[in-house]
Design a protein around this motif. Structure first.
Motif, PDB file in Angstrom:
ATOM      1  N   TRP A 182      77.018  -0.262   5.330  1.00  0.00           N
ATOM      2  CA  TRP A 182      77.201   0.442   6.590  1.00  0.00           C
ATOM      3  C   TRP A 182      77.413  -0.544   7.738  1.00  0.00           C
ATOM      4  CZ3 TRP A 182      74.428   0.708  11.198  1.00  0.00           C
ATOM      5  CH2 TRP A 182      74.852   1.696  12.089  1.00  0.00           C
ATOM      6  N   LEU A 183      76.643  -1.645   7.743  1.00  0.00           N
ATOM      7  CA  LEU A 183      76.797  -2.637   8.802  1.00  0.00           C
ATOM      8  C   LEU A 183      78.155  -3.332   8.738  1.00  0.00           C
ATOM      9  CD1 LEU A 183      73.227  -4.219   8.862  1.00  0.00           C
ATOM     10  CD2 LEU A 183      74.269  -2.750  10.597  1.00  0.00           C
ATOM     11  N   VAL A 184      78.664  -3.562   7.518  1.00  0.00           N
ATOM     12  CA  VAL A 184      79.955  -4.248   7.368  1.00  0.00           C
ATOM     13  C   VAL A 184      81.111  -3.312   7.704  1.00  0.00           C
ATOM     14  CG1 VAL A 184      81.513  -5.296   5.683  1.00  0.00           C
ATOM     15  CG2 VAL A 184      79.106  -5.945   5.716  1.00  0.00           C
ATOM     16  N   TYR A 185      81.064  -2.077   7.191  1.00  0.00           N
ATOM     17  CA  TYR A 185      82.189  -1.159   7.348  1.00  0.00           C
ATOM     18  C   TYR A 185      81.974  -0.111   8.432  1.00  0.00           C
ATOM     19  CZ  TYR A 185      84.154  -2.959   3.048  1.00  0.00           C
ATOM     20  OH  TYR A 185      84.700  -3.776   2.100  1.00  0.00           O
ATOM     21  N   ARG A 186      80.949  -0.249   9.207  1.00  0.00           N
ATOM     22  CA  ARG A 186      80.557   0.739  10.210  1.00  0.00           C
ATOM     23  C   ARG A 186      81.780   1.353  10.902  1.00  0.00           C
ATOM     24  NH1 ARG A 186      76.761  -1.698  14.629  1.00  0.00           N
ATOM     25  NH2 ARG A 186      77.997  -3.399  13.848  1.00  0.00           N
ATOM     26  N   PRO A 187      82.109   2.616  10.567  1.00  0.00           N
ATOM     27  CA  PRO A 187      83.312   3.210  11.161  1.00  0.00           C
ATOM     28  C   PRO A 187      83.084   3.645  12.603  1.00  0.00           C
ATOM     29  CG  PRO A 187      82.282   4.757   9.641  1.00  0.00           C
ATOM     30  CD  PRO A 187      81.500   3.482   9.574  1.00  0.00           C
ATOM     31  N   HIS A 188      84.077   3.353  13.441  1.00  0.00           N
ATOM     32  CA  HIS A 188      84.057   3.758  14.844  1.00  0.00           C
ATOM     33  C   HIS A 188      85.042   4.899  15.047  1.00  0.00           C
ATOM     34  CE1 HIS A 188      81.605   0.345  16.035  1.00  0.00           C
ATOM     35  NE2 HIS A 188      82.397  -0.431  15.314  1.00  0.00           N
ATOM     36  N   LYS A 189      84.803   5.693  16.077  1.00  0.00           N
ATOM     37  CA  LYS A 189      85.682   6.810  16.401  1.00  0.00           C
ATOM     38  C   LYS A 189      87.029   6.284  16.904  1.00  0.00           C
ATOM     39  CE  LYS A 189      82.755   8.558  19.395  1.00  0.00           C
ATOM     40  NZ  LYS A 189      82.080   9.458  20.347  1.00  0.00           N
ATOM     41  N   PRO A 190      88.100   7.040  16.660  1.00  0.00           N
ATOM     42  CA  PRO A 190      89.389   6.634  17.228  1.00  0.00           C
ATOM     43  C   PRO A 190      89.375   6.812  18.747  1.00  0.00           C
ATOM     44  CG  PRO A 190      89.574   8.781  16.186  1.00  0.00           C
ATOM     45  CD  PRO A 190      88.198   8.269  15.880  1.00  0.00           C
ATOM     46  N   ARG A 191      90.321   6.166  19.407  1.00  0.00           N
ATOM     47  CA  ARG A 191      90.436   6.263  20.866  1.00  0.00           C
ATOM     48  C   ARG A 191      91.789   6.871  21.214  1.00  0.00           C
ATOM     49  NH1 ARG A 191      88.303   0.259  21.317  1.00  0.00           N
ATOM     50  NH2 ARG A 191      86.116   0.680  20.897  1.00  0.00           N
ATOM     51  N   PHE A 192      91.778   7.912  22.036  1.00  0.00           N
ATOM     52  CA  PHE A 192      92.990   8.613  22.464  1.00  0.00           C
ATOM     53  C   PHE A 192      93.200   8.354  23.950  1.00  0.00           C
ATOM     54  CE2 PHE A 192      92.005  10.664  18.596  1.00  0.00           C
ATOM     55  CZ  PHE A 192      93.025  11.522  18.212  1.00  0.00           C
ATOM     56  N   THR A 193      94.449   8.077  24.352  1.00  0.00           N
ATOM     57  CA  THR A 193      94.802   7.907  25.758  1.00  0.00           C
ATOM     58  C   THR A 193      96.155   8.550  26.007  1.00  0.00           C
ATOM     59  OG1 THR A 193      93.661   5.769  25.783  1.00  0.00           O
ATOM     60  CG2 THR A 193      95.128   6.240  27.620  1.00  0.00           C
ATOM     61  N   VAL A 194      96.237   9.414  27.023  1.00  0.00           N
ATOM     62  CA  VAL A 194      97.516  10.032  27.402  1.00  0.00           C
ATOM     63  C   VAL A 194      98.262   9.035  28.275  1.00  0.00           C
ATOM     64  CG1 VAL A 194      98.616  11.959  28.596  1.00  0.00           C
ATOM     65  CG2 VAL A 194      96.525  12.345  27.289  1.00  0.00           C
ATOM     66  N   VAL A 195      99.502   8.700  27.880  1.00  0.00           N
ATOM     67  CA  VAL A 195     100.268   7.692  28.616  1.00  0.00           C
ATOM     68  C   VAL A 195     101.521   8.268  29.263  1.00  0.00           C
ATOM     69  CG1 VAL A 195      99.401   5.737  27.286  1.00  0.00           C
ATOM     70  CG2 VAL A 195     101.435   6.950  26.487  1.00  0.00           C
ATOM     71  N   GLY A 196     101.855   9.531  28.993  1.00  0.00           N
ATOM     72  CA  GLY A 196     103.031  10.133  29.605  1.00  0.00           C
ATOM     73  C   GLY A 196     103.008  11.642  29.458  1.00  0.00           C
ATOM     74  N   ALA A 197     103.697  12.314  30.376  1.00  0.00           N
ATOM     75  CA  ALA A 197     103.765  13.776  30.324  1.00  0.00           C
ATOM     76  C   ALA A 197     105.117  14.238  30.844  1.00  0.00           C
ATOM     77  CB  ALA A 197     102.646  14.395  31.153  1.00  0.00           C
ATOM     78  N   ALA A 198     105.593  15.348  30.290  1.00  0.00           N
ATOM     79  CA  ALA A 198     106.848  15.962  30.740  1.00  0.00           C
ATOM     80  C   ALA A 198     106.669  17.480  30.718  1.00  0.00           C
ATOM     81  CB  ALA A 198     108.004  15.555  29.844  1.00  0.00           C
ATOM     82  N   ILE A 199     107.250  18.137  31.697  1.00  0.00           N
ATOM     83  CA  ILE A 199     107.230  19.593  31.787  1.00  0.00           C
ATOM     84  C   ILE A 199     108.665  20.077  31.638  1.00  0.00           C
ATOM     85  CG2 ILE A 199     106.648  21.584  33.235  1.00  0.00           C
ATOM     86  CD1 ILE A 199     104.196  19.968  32.599  1.00  0.00           C
ATOM     87  N   TYR A 200     108.889  20.968  30.681  1.00  0.00           N
ATOM     88  CA  TYR A 200     110.234  21.508  30.454  1.00  0.00           C
ATOM     89  C   TYR A 200     110.350  22.958  30.865  1.00  0.00           C
ATOM     90  CZ  TYR A 200     110.662  17.226  27.808  1.00  0.00           C
ATOM     91  OH  TYR A 200     110.671  15.896  27.439  1.00  0.00           O
ATOM     92  N   GLY A 201     109.266  23.554  31.242  1.00  0.00           N
ATOM     93  CA  GLY A 201     109.294  24.936  31.712  1.00  0.00           C
ATOM     94  C   GLY A 201     107.893  25.380  32.049  1.00  0.00           C
ATOM     95  N   LEU A 202     107.746  26.052  33.201  1.00  0.00           N
ATOM     96  CA  LEU A 202     106.442  26.558  33.611  1.00  0.00           C
ATOM     97  C   LEU A 202     106.674  27.836  34.384  1.00  0.00           C
ATOM     98  CD1 LEU A 202     103.382  26.249  33.889  1.00  0.00           C
ATOM     99  CD2 LEU A 202     103.775  24.864  35.918  1.00  0.00           C
TER     100      LEU A 202
END
Length: 197
Positions: A33-53
């Motif tokens: 567990w100490l060697v392979y201790r899994p960490h959560k993924p990290r999400f970041t929004v880097v762009g956005a586009a609106i095509y209809g609202l």
């Protein structure tokens, strides 16, 4: 009396052997567990586009949006598998797009991948408060939304795969949006998303 004493020796040896085995197994699991201790993924929004609202025909609202999201796997020894992966957009804690299924995703060790799902297109029933609030925010030029990912996550280290864990990702997005604007919209601050596993 001598029979009872004679049988306690093998019992004691068996109990000692089991205790030593469990202790060694526990130490081995701790080290792994100490060697392979899994960490959560990290999400970041880097762009956005609106095509209809279209928020002017309550109780239905129609919107089509696309978000560029960078997903980072911080694990050096563990790869990630995303299953039953989906996304939708909410405003004031109410969904304003239908949930869109995304293809399963495998992410290698210590890597980043970019996804750009197109979300929406189908009218969704919304409350009058949401419709009016979005119209006011759009007229003001600043709209705050939440991009939400849901799915199941597995970690893989070598030949070992974990069980599925529920994944819930909430990305708070503040963007500049003027009425009638179509295409890329500016993000007014990028913050890492909250990831719950």
């Amino acid at each position: 009396m001598s029979k009872e004493q004679g049988s306690s020796g093998p019992r004691r040896a068996v109990c000692t052997g089991i205790t030593i085995f469990l202790l060694l197994a526990g130490i081995t699991l701790l080290v792994l567990w100490l060697v392979y201790r899994p960490h959560k993924p990290r999400f970041t929004v880097v762009g956005a586009a609106i095509y209809g609202l279209n928020a002017t025909t309550p109780p239905l609202m129609s919107t089509t949006m696309q978000f560029s999201v960078l997903i980072r796997n911080p694990n050096r020894r563990v790869s990630l598998y995303y299953d039953r992966f989906s996304a939708f957009v909410s405003y004031r804690n109410q969904a304003i797009t239908p949930q869109v299924l995304l293809p399963p995703l495998h992410q290698g060790k210590h890597s980043s991948v970019s996804v750009a799902p197109v979300i929406g297109g189908t009218p969704v029933p919304v409350s009058l408060e949401v419709s009016n609030g979005l119209t006011v925010d759009e007229a003001y030029g600043v709209v705050g939304l939440k991009l939400i990912f849901q799915g199941r996550l597995r970690w893989k280290a070598g030949a070992i795969k974990t069980a599925h864990y529920g994944l819930y990702v909430k990305c708070d997005i503040v963007m500049g949006l003027k009425k009638g604007l179509v295409g890329q919209v500016p993000l007014l601050g990028v913050t890492p998303c909250d990831v719950d596993v």
